[in-house]
Design a protein around this motif. Structure first.
Motif, PDB file in Angstrom:
ATOM      1  N   LYS A  67       0.848  -1.185   0.000  1.00  0.00           N
ATOM      2  CA  LYS A  67       0.000   0.000   0.000  1.00  0.00           C
ATOM      3  C   LYS A  67       0.886   1.238   0.000  1.00  0.00           C
ATOM      4  O   LYS A  67       1.757   1.391   0.846  1.00  0.00           O
ATOM      5  N   ILE A  68       0.671   2.132  -0.968  1.00  0.00           N
ATOM      6  CA  ILE A  68       1.436   3.366  -1.070  1.00  0.00           C
ATOM      7  C   ILE A  68       0.737   4.488  -0.316  1.00  0.00           C
ATOM      8  O   ILE A  68       1.332   5.199   0.484  1.00  0.00           O
ATOM      9  N   ASP A  69      -0.534   4.666  -0.591  1.00  0.00           N
ATOM     10  CA  ASP A  69      -1.371   5.669   0.062  1.00  0.00           C
ATOM     11  C   ASP A  69      -2.784   5.108   0.099  1.00  0.00           C
ATOM     12  O   ASP A  69      -3.024   3.998  -0.385  1.00  0.00           O
ATOM     13  N   ASP A  70      -3.715   5.877   0.621  1.00  0.00           N
ATOM     14  CA  ASP A  70      -5.087   5.379   0.701  1.00  0.00           C
ATOM     15  C   ASP A  70      -5.671   5.077  -0.663  1.00  0.00           C
ATOM     16  O   ASP A  70      -6.592   4.254  -0.781  1.00  0.00           O
ATOM     17  N   HIS A  71      -5.163   5.723  -1.709  1.00  0.00           N
ATOM     18  CA  HIS A  71      -5.737   5.568  -3.048  1.00  0.00           C
ATOM     19  C   HIS A  71      -4.797   4.883  -4.024  1.00  0.00           C
ATOM     20  O   HIS A  71      -5.118   4.761  -5.206  1.00  0.00           O
ATOM     21  N   VAL A  72      -3.632   4.405  -3.577  1.00  0.00           N
ATOM     22  CA  VAL A  72      -2.648   3.786  -4.469  1.00  0.00           C
ATOM     23  C   VAL A  72      -2.051   2.549  -3.805  1.00  0.00           C
ATOM     24  O   VAL A  72      -1.748   2.574  -2.608  1.00  0.00           O
ATOM     25  N   ALA A  73      -1.855   1.502  -4.597  1.00  0.00           N
ATOM     26  CA  ALA A  73      -1.131   0.313  -4.146  1.00  0.00           C
ATOM     27  C   ALA A  73      -0.397  -0.255  -5.350  1.00  0.00           C
ATOM     28  O   ALA A  73      -0.691   0.088  -6.506  1.00  0.00           O
ATOM     29  N   CYS A  74       0.565  -1.120  -5.095  1.00  0.00           N
ATOM     30  CA  CYS A  74       1.323  -1.709  -6.194  1.00  0.00           C
ATOM     31  C   CYS A  74       1.745  -3.121  -5.835  1.00  0.00           C
ATOM     32  O   CYS A  74       1.851  -3.485  -4.656  1.00  0.00           O
ATOM     33  N   SER A  75       1.975  -3.919  -6.866  1.00  0.00           N
ATOM     34  CA  SER A  75       2.589  -5.229  -6.708  1.00  0.00           C
ATOM     35  C   SER A  75       3.922  -5.207  -7.435  1.00  0.00           C
ATOM     36  O   SER A  75       4.090  -4.477  -8.422  1.00  0.00           O
ATOM     37  N   LEU A  90       7.988   6.074  -3.307  1.00  0.00           N
ATOM     38  CA  LEU A  90       6.602   6.358  -3.658  1.00  0.00           C
ATOM     39  C   LEU A  90       5.816   6.873  -2.451  1.00  0.00           C
ATOM     40  O   LEU A  90       5.056   7.853  -2.553  1.00  0.00           O
ATOM     41  N   ARG A  91       5.992   6.216  -1.316  1.00  0.00           N
ATOM     42  CA  ARG A  91       5.274   6.644  -0.117  1.00  0.00           C
ATOM     43  C   ARG A  91       5.688   8.046   0.315  1.00  0.00           C
ATOM     44  O   ARG A  91       4.838   8.881   0.679  1.00  0.00           O
ATOM     45  N   LEU A  92       6.978   8.314   0.286  1.00  0.00           N
ATOM     46  CA  LEU A  92       7.465   9.633   0.678  1.00  0.00           C
ATOM     47  C   LEU A  92       6.967  10.716  -0.279  1.00  0.00           C
ATOM     48  O   LEU A  92       6.544  11.800   0.150  1.00  0.00           O
ATOM     49  N   THR A  93       6.974  10.419  -1.578  1.00  0.00           N
ATOM     50  CA  THR A  93       6.510  11.384  -2.571  1.00  0.00           C
ATOM     51  C   THR A  93       5.023  11.678  -2.401  1.00  0.00           C
ATOM     52  O   THR A  93       4.594  12.836  -2.497  1.00  0.00           O
ATOM     53  N   ARG A  96       4.600  13.923   0.684  1.00  0.00           N
ATOM     54  CA  ARG A  96       5.077  15.285   0.422  1.00  0.00           C
ATOM     55  C   ARG A  96       4.047  16.073  -0.372  1.00  0.00           C
ATOM     56  O   ARG A  96       3.810  17.258  -0.113  1.00  0.00           O
ATOM     57  N   HIS A  97       3.443  15.420  -1.365  1.00  0.00           N
ATOM     58  CA  HIS A  97       2.418  16.090  -2.158  1.00  0.00           C
ATOM     59  C   HIS A  97       1.222  16.460  -1.287  1.00  0.00           C
ATOM     60  O   HIS A  97       0.678  17.573  -1.403  1.00  0.00           O
ATOM     61  N   TYR A  98       0.814  15.540  -0.413  1.00  0.00           N
ATOM     62  CA  TYR A  98      -0.332  15.828   0.456  1.00  0.00           C
ATOM     63  C   TYR A  98      -0.005  16.959   1.430  1.00  0.00           C
ATOM     64  O   TYR A  98      -0.845  17.825   1.703  1.00  0.00           O
ATOM     65  N   LEU A  99       1.211  16.979   1.947  1.00  0.00           N
ATOM     66  CA  LEU A  99       1.610  18.040   2.872  1.00  0.00           C
ATOM     67  C   LEU A  99       1.623  19.400   2.182  1.00  0.00           C
ATOM     68  O   LEU A  99       1.264  20.420   2.777  1.00  0.00           O
ATOM     69  N   THR A 100       1.991  19.415   0.919  1.00  0.00           N
ATOM     70  CA  THR A 100       2.087  20.684   0.182  1.00  0.00           C
ATOM     71  C   THR A 100       0.732  21.173  -0.304  1.00  0.00           C
ATOM     72  O   THR A 100       0.403  22.361  -0.170  1.00  0.00           O
ATOM     73  N   TYR A 101      -0.082  20.275  -0.861  1.00  0.00           N
ATOM     74  CA  TYR A 101      -1.313  20.675  -1.534  1.00  0.00           C
ATOM     75  C   TYR A 101      -2.584  20.276  -0.782  1.00  0.00           C
ATOM     76  O   TYR A 101      -3.685  20.643  -1.218  1.00  0.00           O
ATOM     77  N   GLN A 102      -2.447  19.510   0.293  1.00  0.00           N
ATOM     78  CA  GLN A 102      -3.596  19.077   1.084  1.00  0.00           C
ATOM     79  C   GLN A 102      -4.602  18.278   0.260  1.00  0.00           C
ATOM     80  O   GLN A 102      -5.821  18.368   0.472  1.00  0.00           O
ATOM     81  N   GLU A 103      -4.098  17.508  -0.676  1.00  0.00           N
ATOM     82  CA  GLU A 103      -4.923  16.579  -1.430  1.00  0.00           C
ATOM     83  C   GLU A 103      -4.058  15.422  -1.912  1.00  0.00           C
ATOM     84  O   GLU A 103      -2.828  15.548  -2.014  1.00  0.00           O
ATOM     85  N   ALA A 104      -4.701  14.298  -2.200  1.00  0.00           N
ATOM     86  CA  ALA A 104      -3.958  13.118  -2.643  1.00  0.00           C
ATOM     87  C   ALA A 104      -3.325  13.371  -4.008  1.00  0.00           C
ATOM     88  O   ALA A 104      -3.906  14.046  -4.865  1.00  0.00           O
ATOM     89  N   ILE A 105      -2.142  12.830  -4.199  1.00  0.00           N
ATOM     90  CA  ILE A 105      -1.424  13.022  -5.454  1.00  0.00           C
ATOM     91  C   ILE A 105      -2.126  12.246  -6.572  1.00  0.00           C
ATOM     92  O   ILE A 105      -2.547  11.098  -6.384  1.00  0.00           O
ATOM     93  N   PRO A 106      -2.307  12.850  -7.748  1.00  0.00           N
ATOM     94  CA  PRO A 106      -2.868  12.101  -8.888  1.00  0.00           C
ATOM     95  C   PRO A 106      -1.989  10.899  -9.223  1.00  0.00           C
ATOM     96  O   PRO A 106      -0.757  10.958  -9.155  1.00  0.00           O
ATOM     97  N   LEU A 107      -2.626   9.812  -9.589  1.00  0.00           N
ATOM     98  CA  LEU A 107      -1.904   8.555  -9.775  1.00  0.00           C
ATOM     99  C   LEU A 107      -0.851   8.653 -10.874  1.00  0.00           C
ATOM    100  O   LEU A 107       0.290   8.209 -10.697  1.00  0.00           O
TER     101      LEU A 107
END
Length: 275
Positions: A67-75, A90-93, A96-107
């Motif tokens: 699991k990367i984020d609530d809206h992203v996962a990978c195998s 991926l998790r750190l990126t 960082r996007h959420y901290l900057t923009y207060q929204e989930a990063i587009p996939l």
């Protein structure tokens, strides 16, 4: 000739090939099978576990699906240590996007960033390509459910159904013939079971050798990631085996019917020639 050009990733061969990148892809082809299937209700990820030792504690973390984020996962398929570096990036990126923009990063943005990193490792001296291929599943408010696959060269693309790892060509041929655009989540899960049964070396599938994950939308239209419990995987395997037996019985009946028809045609042709 190849040995002259395969010592560095920054050297092209006369044929325009980067051998180290090709070697990384070859390493992935010997890894466990991973596949992703996009359905009308969500996305399915399935992977073959390599480590099945009885004393290994698998409850602490997943082996093939992250699991990367609530809206992203990978195998992942390939060298797990390389994949762990990419998963942490991926998790750190994403955070960082959420901290900057207060929204989930587009996939697609997240995948573009990690693929830029993978491409850089094929272009600069003193580095080697990541020996891991990743299949991403995710959801965002712009494009809904999405399925992507990336390789060690940094290339990536969107898919309706895809596979990587060992026997990936056989798996893709099955997906091409059996995949339906409007399939349900249950149909996607059973298709994943069918593909794994055809591609894995084991004659009988067991829940301890497989890992399944899904991404759907909850009642609030928010992405929901879940890893299937072993009991649920066992149920899928039983249902998949039943369907497989029914398909084999149907094929047997069709073969017998065609054989009878050919025999009848030969008999008629023989009778006509005798007359």
């Amino acid at each position: 000739m190849a040995h002259r050009y395969d010592t560095r990733t920054t050297i092209f061969s006369p044929e325009g090939r980067l051998y180290q990148v090709e070697y990384a892809m070859e390493a992935i082809s010997h890894a466990g099978t991973c596949l992703g299937i996009l359905s009308s209700e969500g996305i399915v990820l399935a992977a073959e576990k390599i480590s099945t030792a009885k004393l290994l504690d698998m409850s602490a973390s997943a082996e093939k699906i992250f699991k990367i984020d609530d809206h992203v996962a990978c195998s992942v398929a390939g060298i797990t240590a390389d994949a762990n570096v990419l998963v942490n990036y991926l998790r750190l990126t994403a955070q960082r996007h959420y901290l900057t923009y207060q929204e989930a990063i587009p996939l697609e943005r997240l995948i573009t960033l990690v693929c830029d990193l993978k491409q850089a490792y094929t272009q600069y001296g003193g580095m080697r390509p990541f020996g891991a291929s990743l299949i991403f599943m995710g959801w965002d408010r712009h494009y809904g459910f999405q399925l992507y696959r990336s390789d060690p060269s940094g290339n990536f693309g969107g898919w309706k159904a895809t596979c990587t790892g060992s026997n990936s060509q056989s798996a893709e041929s099955i997906l091409k013939s059996d995949y339906k655009d409007a399939c349900t989540m249950q149909e996607a899960l059973l298709l994943a079971v069918k593909v794994l049964h055809k591609t894995m070396d084991s004659t009988k599938l067991t829940a301890d050798r497989l890992e399944f994950a899904t991404m759907t939308l909850d009642e609030n239209k928010e992405p929901l990631f879940s890893i299937l419990a072993p009991e649920r995987v066992s149920e899928l395997l039983v249902e998949g085996e039943s369907i497989r037996q029914q398909e084999e019985e149907k094929e047997r009946i069709e073969r017998e019917q065609k054989a009878r028809e050919r025999k009848k045609e030969k008999a008629q042709a023989s009778a006509t020639s005798s007359a």
